[in-house]
Motif scaffolding. Structure first.
Motif, PDB file in Angstrom:
ATOM      1  N   ARG A 170       2.949   6.106  -2.249  1.00  0.00           N
ATOM      2  CA  ARG A 170       4.197   7.034  -2.465  1.00  0.00           C
ATOM      3  C   ARG A 170       4.450   7.242  -4.048  1.00  0.00           C
ATOM      4  NH1 ARG A 170       8.904   5.906  -4.093  1.00  0.00           N
ATOM      5  NH2 ARG A 170       8.566   3.616  -3.767  1.00  0.00           N
ATOM      6  N   ARG A 171       4.445   6.334  -4.725  1.00  0.00           N
ATOM      7  CA  ARG A 171       4.630   6.387  -6.298  1.00  0.00           C
ATOM      8  C   ARG A 171       3.723   7.283  -7.067  1.00  0.00           C
ATOM      9  NH1 ARG A 171       6.247   0.467  -8.563  1.00  0.00           N
ATOM     10  NH2 ARG A 171       6.287   1.516 -10.309  1.00  0.00           N
ATOM     11  N   MET A 172       2.234   7.264  -6.560  1.00  0.00           N
ATOM     12  CA  MET A 172       1.381   7.977  -7.224  1.00  0.00           C
ATOM     13  C   MET A 172       1.459   9.277  -6.912  1.00  0.00           C
ATOM     14  SD  MET A 172      -2.189   5.653  -7.161  1.00  0.00           S
ATOM     15  CE  MET A 172      -1.931   5.059  -5.580  1.00  0.00           C
ATOM     16  N   MET A 173       1.787   9.697  -5.647  1.00  0.00           N
ATOM     17  CA  MET A 173       1.944  11.116  -5.244  1.00  0.00           C
ATOM     18  C   MET A 173       3.262  11.535  -5.741  1.00  0.00           C
ATOM     19  SD  MET A 173       0.731  11.130  -1.217  1.00  0.00           S
ATOM     20  CE  MET A 173       1.356   9.867  -0.650  1.00  0.00           C
ATOM     21  N   GLU A 174       4.166  10.704  -6.037  1.00  0.00           N
ATOM     22  CA  GLU A 174       5.305  11.479  -6.620  1.00  0.00           C
ATOM     23  C   GLU A 174       5.293  11.969  -7.954  1.00  0.00           C
ATOM     24  OE1 GLU A 174       8.331   8.234  -6.335  1.00  0.00           O
ATOM     25  OE2 GLU A 174       8.812   9.072  -4.118  1.00  0.00           O
ATOM     26  N   ARG A 175       4.279  11.257  -8.659  1.00  0.00           N
ATOM     27  CA  ARG A 175       3.758  11.527  -9.988  1.00  0.00           C
ATOM     28  C   ARG A 175       2.889  12.726 -10.073  1.00  0.00           C
ATOM     29  NH1 ARG A 175       4.220   7.981 -13.945  1.00  0.00           N
ATOM     30  NH2 ARG A 175       2.413   8.221 -14.868  1.00  0.00           N
TER      31      ARG A 175
ATOM     32  N   ARG B 113       0.698  -1.099  -0.111  1.00  0.00           N
ATOM     33  CA  ARG B 113       0.234   0.031  -0.042  1.00  0.00           C
ATOM     34  C   ARG B 113       0.940   1.201  -0.047  1.00  0.00           C
ATOM     35  NH1 ARG B 113      -2.407   3.603   3.599  1.00  0.00           N
ATOM     36  NH2 ARG B 113      -4.277   4.182   3.140  1.00  0.00           N
ATOM     37  N   GLU B 114       1.735   1.342   0.950  1.00  0.00           N
ATOM     38  CA  GLU B 114       2.423   2.546   1.251  1.00  0.00           C
ATOM     39  C   GLU B 114       3.549   2.831  -0.058  1.00  0.00           C
ATOM     40  OE1 GLU B 114       2.030   5.009   3.214  1.00  0.00           O
ATOM     41  OE2 GLU B 114       0.508   3.520   4.188  1.00  0.00           O
ATOM     42  N   ASP B 115       3.918   1.765  -0.712  1.00  0.00           N
ATOM     43  CA  ASP B 115       4.588   1.930  -2.100  1.00  0.00           C
ATOM     44  C   ASP B 115       3.893   2.556  -3.158  1.00  0.00           C
ATOM     45  OD1 ASP B 115       7.146   1.544  -3.281  1.00  0.00           O
ATOM     46  OD2 ASP B 115       6.236   0.072  -4.323  1.00  0.00           O
ATOM     47  N   LEU B 116       2.845   1.810  -3.050  1.00  0.00           N
ATOM     48  CA  LEU B 116       2.009   2.467  -4.150  1.00  0.00           C
ATOM     49  C   LEU B 116       1.374   3.776  -4.099  1.00  0.00           C
ATOM     50  CD1 LEU B 116      -0.150  -0.462  -5.168  1.00  0.00           C
ATOM     51  CD2 LEU B 116       1.904  -0.002  -6.271  1.00  0.00           C
TER      52      LEU B 116
ATOM     53  N   VAL C  98      -7.802  -0.989  -6.834  1.00  0.00           N
ATOM     54  CA  VAL C  98      -6.797  -2.056  -7.366  1.00  0.00           C
ATOM     55  C   VAL C  98      -6.774  -3.225  -6.257  1.00  0.00           C
ATOM     56  CG1 VAL C  98      -4.266  -2.557  -7.425  1.00  0.00           C
ATOM     57  CG2 VAL C  98      -5.077  -0.486  -8.610  1.00  0.00           C
ATOM     58  N   ALA C  99      -6.526  -2.744  -4.982  1.00  0.00           N
ATOM     59  CA  ALA C  99      -6.514  -3.867  -3.880  1.00  0.00           C
ATOM     60  C   ALA C  99      -7.677  -4.254  -3.630  1.00  0.00           C
ATOM     61  CB  ALA C  99      -6.105  -3.039  -2.491  1.00  0.00           C
ATOM     62  N   GLY C 100      -8.916  -3.805  -4.139  1.00  0.00           N
ATOM     63  CA  GLY C 100     -10.096  -4.544  -3.883  1.00  0.00           C
ATOM     64  C   GLY C 100     -10.848  -5.524  -4.737  1.00  0.00           C
ATOM     65  N   PHE C 101      -9.872  -5.490  -6.026  1.00  0.00           N
ATOM     66  CA  PHE C 101     -10.199  -6.433  -6.924  1.00  0.00           C
ATOM     67  C   PHE C 101      -9.296  -7.734  -6.865  1.00  0.00           C
ATOM     68  CE2 PHE C 101     -10.207  -8.093 -11.320  1.00  0.00           C
ATOM     69  CZ  PHE C 101     -11.700  -7.719 -11.578  1.00  0.00           C
ATOM     70  N   LYS C 102      -9.777  -8.726  -5.495  1.00  0.00           N
ATOM     71  CA  LYS C 102      -8.952  -9.684  -5.125  1.00  0.00           C
ATOM     72  C   LYS C 102      -9.503 -11.067  -5.769  1.00  0.00           C
ATOM     73  CE  LYS C 102      -8.463  -7.450  -0.563  1.00  0.00           C
ATOM     74  NZ  LYS C 102      -8.853  -7.720   0.911  1.00  0.00           N
ATOM     75  N   GLY C 103     -10.700 -10.985  -5.958  1.00  0.00           N
ATOM     76  CA  GLY C 103     -11.238 -12.244  -6.534  1.00  0.00           C
ATOM     77  C   GLY C 103     -10.943 -12.389  -8.178  1.00  0.00           C
TER      78      GLY C 103
ATOM     79  N   VAL D 134      -6.908  11.014  -4.343  1.00  0.00           N
ATOM     80  CA  VAL D 134      -7.067  10.411  -5.603  1.00  0.00           C
ATOM     81  C   VAL D 134      -6.152   9.030  -5.443  1.00  0.00           C
ATOM     82  CG1 VAL D 134      -6.309  10.332  -8.307  1.00  0.00           C
ATOM     83  CG2 VAL D 134      -7.471  12.222  -7.020  1.00  0.00           C
ATOM     84  N   ALA D 135      -4.883   9.135  -5.122  1.00  0.00           N
ATOM     85  CA  ALA D 135      -4.016   8.104  -4.785  1.00  0.00           C
ATOM     86  C   ALA D 135      -4.740   7.031  -4.091  1.00  0.00           C
ATOM     87  CB  ALA D 135      -2.854   8.502  -4.228  1.00  0.00           C
ATOM     88  N   GLU D 136      -5.292   7.028  -2.656  1.00  0.00           N
ATOM     89  CA  GLU D 136      -6.017   6.310  -1.949  1.00  0.00           C
ATOM     90  C   GLU D 136      -7.206   5.694  -2.615  1.00  0.00           C
ATOM     91  OE1 GLU D 136      -6.808   8.301   1.641  1.00  0.00           O
ATOM     92  OE2 GLU D 136      -4.920   8.165   2.419  1.00  0.00           O
ATOM     93  N   GLN D 137      -8.006   6.575  -3.570  1.00  0.00           N
ATOM     94  CA  GLN D 137      -9.060   6.043  -4.195  1.00  0.00           C
ATOM     95  C   GLN D 137      -8.635   5.066  -5.296  1.00  0.00           C
ATOM     96  OE1 GLN D 137     -11.400   8.768  -6.491  1.00  0.00           O
ATOM     97  NE2 GLN D 137     -13.028   7.074  -7.046  1.00  0.00           N
TER      98      GLN D 137
END
Length: 375
Positions: free
Chosen positions: A135-140, A130-133, A154-159, A146-149
């Motif tokens: 960080r990378r989004m905010m760096e962009r 989570r934190e890595d993703l 992404v993380a909710g699409f587990k099945g 928006v990054a958390e959304q």
């Protein structure tokens, strides 16, 4: 593919016998979503077919598709990627697109992340990265909300989820099948019967669906059935309303129709003849022998040539296979041992030409209900 009747059928839920769309869950989803086109049909495929482990929030998708719930996009890229699925991740590649557009992943890295989130869902792998993703989004240059959304999507699409091409292909099969069922019902159901076992429903349910569409199910009969199912013309008595018109037409064509006499009409492709492979306990060798018999045999000719075990012959009598030669099934069953013995001696080449053994009469035949049970 553009036939509106196919999508009207999806909305009605009358989908028994339609590959990829026949299950109760699929039928209900089409009715609730109010499928109007191939894109809608693909949404249903992706939302239902993966089953219990599916990743699509189908109830939320239906509510948004029907306009019962509002939704917004906090970034234009979200609308570009999720606009055609109403702000919900429905297809696998949408995860990859989110990761490449917001996180800056390559296509291969995005696919690896999507796979790991699915495979390691029990350990909630999304939270590990989570934190890595974020960080990378905010760096962009994307904002924290928006990054958390994006991360939650992404993380909710587990099945398990379908690719859009997969869902569209399944949906196309359903649409084409509906078109065939509506426009060529006898041919369609005959092919479906020959493909059994297959699909959600068994042959009995499919036969009733064929009958509801005006197709007659014709029983196996000597000289007019194949190993599998085949389409036949059927003769139907005309209704009183149509008899005068048919009579006039036949008289104009010079036929010898007699006024007041019961009329008949021929319905091209109106019936499906059940094949010998549907007869329980009939061996392959016996089926081939029956199919190789010459046409026009009488009862004596049949028993001279049909070297079939008595238990299989009893089945043929009880389903009415020999009704054209001898309609009294109970009497024919009673005489079977002597008829088979006579036929065996005839085919053995003996010089003695004995007459066909007598078949007893006088006793009542099976009732219609008894015949139905035996058939």
């Amino acid at each position: 593919m553009d036939d509106p009747e196919a999508y009207r059928t999806m909305r009605s839920g009358e989908l028994i016998g339609i590959p990829q769309s026949a299950s109760p869950a699929m039928r209900q989803a089409h009715m609730r979503l109010q499928t109007e086109n191939l894109t809608d049909a693909a949404l249903v495929q992706a939302g239902i077919r993966p089953g219990v482990g599916g990743a699509v929030k189908i109830n939320e998708l239906i509510a948004r598709r029907r306009g019962l719930k509002s939704y917004t996009f906090d970034h234009p890229e979200l609308e570009r990627i999720l606009g055609h699925t109403y702000g919900i991740v429905v297809f696998q590649e949408q995860i990859d697109m989110l990761l490449t557009a917001f996180v800056g992943c390559s296509g291969g890295e995005a696919e690896d992340i999507r796979e790991e989130i699915h495979k390691r869902r029990r350990e909630d792998y999304g939270q590990v990265i989570r934190e890595d993703l974020l960080r990378r989004m905010m760096e962009r240059g994307f904002s924290r909300p928006v990054a958390e959304q994006v991360f939650e999507l992404v993380a909710g699409f587990k099945g398990y989820g379908f690719a859009q091409g997969h869902a569209l292909a399944f949906a196309e099969i359903s649409v084409r099948s509906i078109h065939c069922q509506q426009n060529h019902p006898a041919e369609y159901f005959a092919a479906l019967f020959d493909a059994q076992p297959a699909g959600y429903y068994g042959p009995c349910t499919l036969a009733n669906e064929a009958r509801m569409r005006g197709v007659r199910m014709l029983p196996p009969r000597l000289g007019c059935c194949d190993e599998g199912f085949r389409v036949e013309d059927v003769v139907s008595g005309a209704s009183p309303q149509t008899q005068p018109a048919i009579l006039t037409q036949q008289q104009e064509q010079g036929s010898s129709a007699v006024p007041g006499k019961a009329m008949c009409i021929v319905v091209p492709g109106g019936g499906i003849r059940v094949g010998l492979k549907q007869v329980k306990g009939l061996s392959t060798a016996s089926r081939r022998l029956l199919l190789d018999l010459p046409p026009g045999l009488d009862l004596a000719g049949f028993f001279r040539r049909a070297r079939i075990p008595i238990d299989e012959m009893e089945r043929l009598v009880q389903i009415g296979y020999l009704d054209e030669l001898h309609p009294h099934r109970r009497s024919l069953l009673w005489a079977l041992p002597r008829l088979l013995e006579w036929g065996a001696s005839e085919t053995a080449g003996l010089d003695i030409q004995e007459p066909l053994p007598p078949i007893p009469d006088g006793d009542p035949d099976f009732s219609r209900a008894e015949k139905d049970i035996r058939e």
